[in-house]
Design a protein around this motif. Structure first.
Motif, PDB file in Angstrom:
ATOM      1  N   PHE A 133       0.843  -1.183  -0.314  1.00 54.14           N
ATOM      2  CA  PHE A 133       0.055   0.064  -0.063  1.00 54.14           C
ATOM      3  C   PHE A 133       0.906   1.380   0.116  1.00 54.14           C
ATOM      4  N   LYS A 134       2.140   1.264   0.747  1.00 56.44           N
ATOM      5  CA  LYS A 134       2.903   2.393   0.780  1.00 56.44           C
ATOM      6  C   LYS A 134       3.428   2.652  -0.679  1.00 56.44           C
ATOM      7  N   LYS A 192       2.269   1.604  -3.443  1.00 59.43           N
ATOM      8  CA  LYS A 192       1.045   2.136  -4.319  1.00 59.43           C
ATOM      9  C   LYS A 192       0.688   3.612  -4.037  1.00 59.43           C
ATOM     10  N   LYS A 230      -4.776   8.509  -4.000  1.00 60.40           N
ATOM     11  CA  LYS A 230      -5.988   7.307  -4.559  1.00 60.40           C
ATOM     12  C   LYS A 230      -6.457   6.808  -3.209  1.00 60.40           C
ATOM     13  N   TRP A 271      -4.664   4.780  -1.225  1.00 58.50           N
ATOM     14  CA  TRP A 271      -3.685   3.820  -0.447  1.00 58.50           C
ATOM     15  C   TRP A 271      -3.067   3.953   0.576  1.00 58.50           C
ATOM     16  N   MET A 307      -5.223   2.712   3.506  1.00 57.57           N
ATOM     17  CA  MET A 307      -5.639   1.400   3.565  1.00 57.57           C
ATOM     18  C   MET A 307      -5.167   0.677   5.079  1.00 57.57           C
TER      19      MET A 307
END
Lengths: 315, 419
Positions: free
Chosen positions: A89-90, A92, A99, A101, A104
Motif C-alpha cells: 500500500f505504501k 502504491k 488515491k 492507498w 488502507m
C-alpha cells in the motif's frame, strides 16, 4: 465507552460486513468478534486470516461471507503477510498518489493457536518493526478448528483432546508479551462488550504502528456450554476477573469500564461460578480450582501495584 | 594488470566490476521492484546489503524494504505485497529456502510472479555454505520456474528476463534464479548494467492500480482467496493449470531470450539450453551453473586434442526442456549429465540426470546417458578434472565399457581417497 446511540449513527457500523449464511457454529464467539471489528474499521482494509476456524466459517469456495478483501493464509504467516500488504500500500501510495492507498488498513485476524503458538515469531517480528498493522487474536483458548487440542492459550485445568485430564500449565499471557514490545497500542476485549470492541478498534485505526488487540471469544462446542450462553460465558470470564479488560496506549495502562471495579476483590465472582458453566472443567479438582483462583488474584495484585506505580510516577 | 583493450570497457559508466550478489541487487533495481523483503543468510548476504544501500540511500524511490525476522516471513510478506499488485524481489540460500518452503508452495498456488535469487549452498548437516544446487532443486515440484546462471552477467540478465516471463498473463508463476554460492556470489567480474530506459522498454510496465489480472486487493472489488475447497470443487483443475502454465512457459522463455538478445545483444542459447561446440560432437556433457562456464575451457582443450566433444548448458530446470534434450541426445552417442546437486534415492542419485533419463524414455535413437555428480558442497572442480570427465565419456563411446567405480550406476567424480 461508546454509546449504542453513537454507534447507530455510524453508517459503516450499521452495516454487516461479515454476511449471514456463513458456516459459523451456533453461538460462535468468533463471529461476534469479527462483526464488531469490521463495524469499527469499515471496508477499506485488507485482512489476512492464517489457518483457524475463520478459514472455514467464511464458507466453502467459491462462496464467501466477508464483504471486504480477505485472504486465507498459511498458519505461521499472518503478521508477515499483513506487513506485506502494508508495504504494498505504501508503494502504491507512492505510485498512485491521492488515491487513498495510504489510508488502507492492514489487519491480521488470527486464532489463539496462530498467535500464541505458531505465529508468535512473525508477530514479534512485526511488532519489533512497528509495522503499521492491526493484529487481532480471537481467543477461544484451544485449537478448535482441528478438534479442540490444547494451545498455549488454553487455561489451567481445561480438558481438551490433548489434555484429557486437564491442562497442567497456565494460559500464556500474550498481551503482556506484546506490551513488552513497546508498541503504541495493546488492548484486551471480550465479545460480551461489543461497544468496548468498537471503541478500541476505532482508536487502533487512528494510531500509526503495530496495534495488538486480544479478544476473548468463547466456543460453545469446545468449551461445552449451550450455544445460547456464549455472551453470558464471556461476561462471566470478565466478572470473575479471569479475563481482564484493559488498554495500553503508549505504555499507559488503563482498566476498561467493566474490569475497573474488580480491583476490589469482593466485586469479582468466585472462579467456581465461571468454571462450573463449562464441561471442559468437568471433574476439576479442588486443588486446581484453588490454583486458578490464586492465579487470578495474583494477576490482579500485580495489576493493582502497576496502576499505583503508574499514578505515583505521573504525579 | 588490466589489458589495454579492456580499459575503455571497464571505465564505462554502465559497466561495473561487481560480485554476483551485487549483480542480483542491481537487477532488482533495474527492474524497479516495488517491495523487497529479506533475511540475511550466507552466501546471499551481500544481495540484501546492497539493496539496503539502494533503498535507504534513496536510489529506489518508493520501494519498500521489509527487514523481517525469518525466511518464512520473507516469502509470507512478499505474498502479501504481490497479491496487492506490486513487483517484488528477494534472495536467499540453502537453509533459508528450506525454511520458507511452505510459502514456496503458497506463492505458486496464488500464481504470484515473485522473483527470488538463490545463492545456492549445500544443505546441512554438516554445515555447508558453498555451491551446491540441492537447495533450489529441492523445490522441484512447487510450481516455481527455476533457472541456473553461469556468469555474473547472466545473473543480472536472467533476473530481468525472469520478470518478463513471470508476469506474462499466460505464465503468472514465480521463479528462482540460482547461482553457485561464493563461486559467483562473492567473486567480482565486469557486468554491464543496462540503461534504465532500455530496461523499462524491455520489461512489462509495473502493475497498474488495479493490480494483477487474477488477484487484487481493492475494497471496491472485494476478493477472497484461498477458501477451503472440497475435492469435488476445482482444486484439481487449479493444480492442472499450474502444471500447464509451467510447461507452456517454455515457449515464453524462448521468446523472451530471443527478444533479450535483440535488445541487449547477449545470447543465452534458446533460453532453455545453450550449446557449446556441439557441431559434429560424438560425446557431450550436460552442465549447469558456473561449472558450465568452466567446462567451455575443458571442451576447448579436449577438442584441441582432436576429440569431438561438446557441451550443453542447462539454463532451466523448471520448466524442463524435454524437446531440446531429446534433440541433443539424438545428435551425440554418449551424453554425460553432470549434477552439482543430490537427489537421494532417485534413479541416478543426481536430480538432473534422472530428469534427462525420464525425458528420453520412449524415444529411440538417443545417446547413452551417463550420470555423474561432482562439486558437492562446493568441492573444487578444476578444468583438469573436467577434462578427465570428458575423457571418461570418450572412453565409454570408444569401448562401450562403463567405469568400474560407480555408485548405483552413477559416477561421483573427484572423491577423496579413503583407506
Amino acid at each position: 465507552m461508546a454509546s449504542l446511540k453513537k454507534v447507530m449513527e455510524d453508517e459503516i457500523a450499521c452495516k454487516e460486513w461479515f454476511l449471514p449464511g456463513n458456516a459459523c457454529c451456533a453461538g460462535c464467539g468468533l463471529e461476534v468478534a469479527l462483526r464488531w471489528t469490521m463495524k469499527a474499521l469499515g471496508p477499506d482494509i485488507a485482512m489476512v486470516t492464517p489457518a483457524s476456524c475463520l478459514n472455514v466459517v467464511i464458507g466453502l469456495w467459491p462462496k464467501t461471507a466477508p464483504d471486504f478483501p480477505q485472504f486465507n493464509m498459511a498458519f505461521a504467516a499472518g503478521a508477515a503477510v499483513a506487513t506485506g500488504f502494508e508495504a504494498a500500500f505504501k508503494a502504491k501510495a507512492h505510485k498512485f498518489p491521492g488515491k487513498g492507498w495510504d489510508k488502507m488498513i492492514s489487519i491480521c485476524f488470527a486464532g489463539d493457536g496462530g498467535t500464541t503458538d505458531i505465529g508468535i515469531q512473525g508477530l514479534s517480528g512485526a511488532a519489533e518493526r512497528n509495522s503499521n498493522i492491526i493484529y487481532v487474536c480471537y481467543d477461544n483458548e484451544a485449537y478448535m478448528n482441528t478438534g479442540i487440542q490444547r494451545s498455549s492459550s488454553t487455561p489451567h485445568g481445561a480438558i481438551t483432546t490433548t489434555t484429557p485430564f486437564g491442562k497442567e500449565r497456565y494460559k500464556k499471557n500474550l498481551p503482556a508479551i506484546m506490551r513488552a514490545h513497546d508498541i503504541p497500542y495493546v488492548a484486551t476485549c471480550s465479545i460480551s462488550e461489543p461497544l468496548d470492541i468498537y471503541e478500541k478498534f476505532k482508536k487502533a485505526k487512528s494510531i500509526n504502528g503495530t496495534k495488538y488487540i486480544h479478544i476473548l471469544a468463547p466456543c460453545a462446542p469446545g468449551w461445552g456450554f449451550p450455544s445460547e450462553d456464549t455472551i453470558e460465558i464471556a461476561r462471566m470470564a470478565v466478572k470473575a476477573g479471569s479475563w481482564i479488560l484493559y488498554e495500553v496506549e503508549n505504555g499507559v495502562l488503563t482498566l476498561s469500564k467493566k474490569s475497573k471495579p474488580l480491583l476490589d476483590p469482593s466485586k469479582r465472582i468466585p472462579i467456581i461460578e465461571y468454571v462450573s458453566t463449562q464441561k471442559r472443567f468437568a471433574g476439576i479438582s479442588e486443588k486446581t480450582l484453588i490454583e486458578i483462583q490464586e492465579q487470578i488474584d495474583n494477576d490482579w495484585e500485580k495489576l493493582s501495584t502497576e496502576l499505583k506505580c503508574q499514578d505515583e510516577y505521573s504525579k | 594488470m588490466i589489458k589495454p583493450e579492456l580499459k575503455d570497457f571497464l571505465q564505462s559508466e554502465e559497466i561495473k566490476i561487481i560480485k554476483g550478489n551485487v549483480a542480483a541487487a542491481y537487477a532488482a533495481k533495474s527492474a524497479r521492484v516495488q517491495v523487497i523483503s529479506a533475511y540475511p543468510i550466507t552466501p546471499q548476504t551481500t544481495v540484501v546489503e546492497k539493496l539496503s544501500e539502494f533503498v535507504d540511500g534513496g536510489l529506489m524511490p518508493g520501494t519498500q524494504y521489509i527487514k523481517v525476522e525469518s525466511e518464512h516471513s520473507v516469502l509470507a510478506s512478499l505474498v502479501g505485497s504481490s497479491m496487492a499488485g506490486t513487483r517484488t524481489f528477494t534472495a536467499t540460500s540453502g537453509q533459508g529456502l528450506f525454511y520458507m518452503y511452505e510459502m514456496v508452495h503458497w506463492t505458486a498456488g496464488v500464481r504470484l510472479p515473485i522473483v527470488m535469487a538463490i545463492a545456492s549452498r549445500g544443505p546441512a548437516p554438516p554445515w555447508n555454505i558453498w555451491a551446491d544446487f540441492t537447495d533450489v532443486i529441492s523445490c522441484r515440484d512447487t510450481g516455481w520456474m527455476s533457472a541456473f546462471t553461469a556468469t555474473h552477467q547472466e545473473i543480472y540478465d536472467e533476473i530481468l528476463m525472469s520478470y518478463k516471463v513471470c508476469e506474462d498473463y499466460d505464465v503468472l508463476l514465480p521463479k528462482f534464479v540460482a547461482y553457485g554460492g561464493f563461486i559467483l556470489s562473492h567473486t567480482s567480474k565486469p557486468v554491464i548494467l543496462e540503461d534504465q530506459d532500455k530496461v523499462d522498454n524491455f520489461l512489462p510496465p509495473l502493475p497498474d492500480e488495479k493490480g494483477w489480472p487474477h488477484i487484487w486487493i481493492d475494497p471496491k472489488r472485494p476478493l477472497m482467496h484461498g477458501n477451503l475447497i472440497m475435492p469435488s470443487g476445482f482444486y484439481s483443475e487449479f493444480r492442472m493449470k499450474i502444471h500447464d502454465a509451467l510447461i507452456r512457459s517454455k515457449s515464453k522463455i524462448k521468446a523472451v531470450a530471443k527478444e533479450f538478445e535483440k535488445t541487449f545483444g547477449r545470447s543465452y542459447g534458446n533460453g532453455l539450453i545453450q550449446e557449446y561446440r556441439m557441431d559434429g560432437a560424438d560425446v557431450a556433457m550436460l552442465n549447469y551453473g558456473d561449472l558450465a562456464l568452466q567446462m567451455e575451457e575443458a571442451i576447448d582443450a579436449v577438442r584441441e586434442e582432436g576429440y569431438k566433444v561438446g557441451m550443453v548448458k542447462l539454463r532451466h530446470f523448471r520448466p524442463f526442456p524435454v524437446e531440446d534434450i531429446i534433440e541433443v541426445a539424438k545428435k551425440v552417442k554418449v551424453l554425460g549429465v553432470m549434477d552439482r546437486a543430490t537427489a537421494f534415492g532417485s534413479p541416478t542419485g543426481g536430480p538432473v540426470s534422472s530428469e534427462v533419463k525420464t525425458a528420453l524414455h520412449g524415444t529411440k535413437g538417443t545417446a547413452l546417458i551417463f550420470p555423474m555428480i561432482n562439486g558437492i558442497g562446493g568441492r573444487e572442480v578444476t578444468v583438469e578434472q573436467q577434462k578427465e570427465q570428458l575423457k571418461i565419456l570418450i572412453k565409454i563411446n570408444e569401448t562401450g565399457e562403463l567405469p568400474e567405480d560407480l555408485l548405483h550406476g552413477t559416477l561421483w567424480h573427484g572423491k577423496l581417497e579413503v583407506d
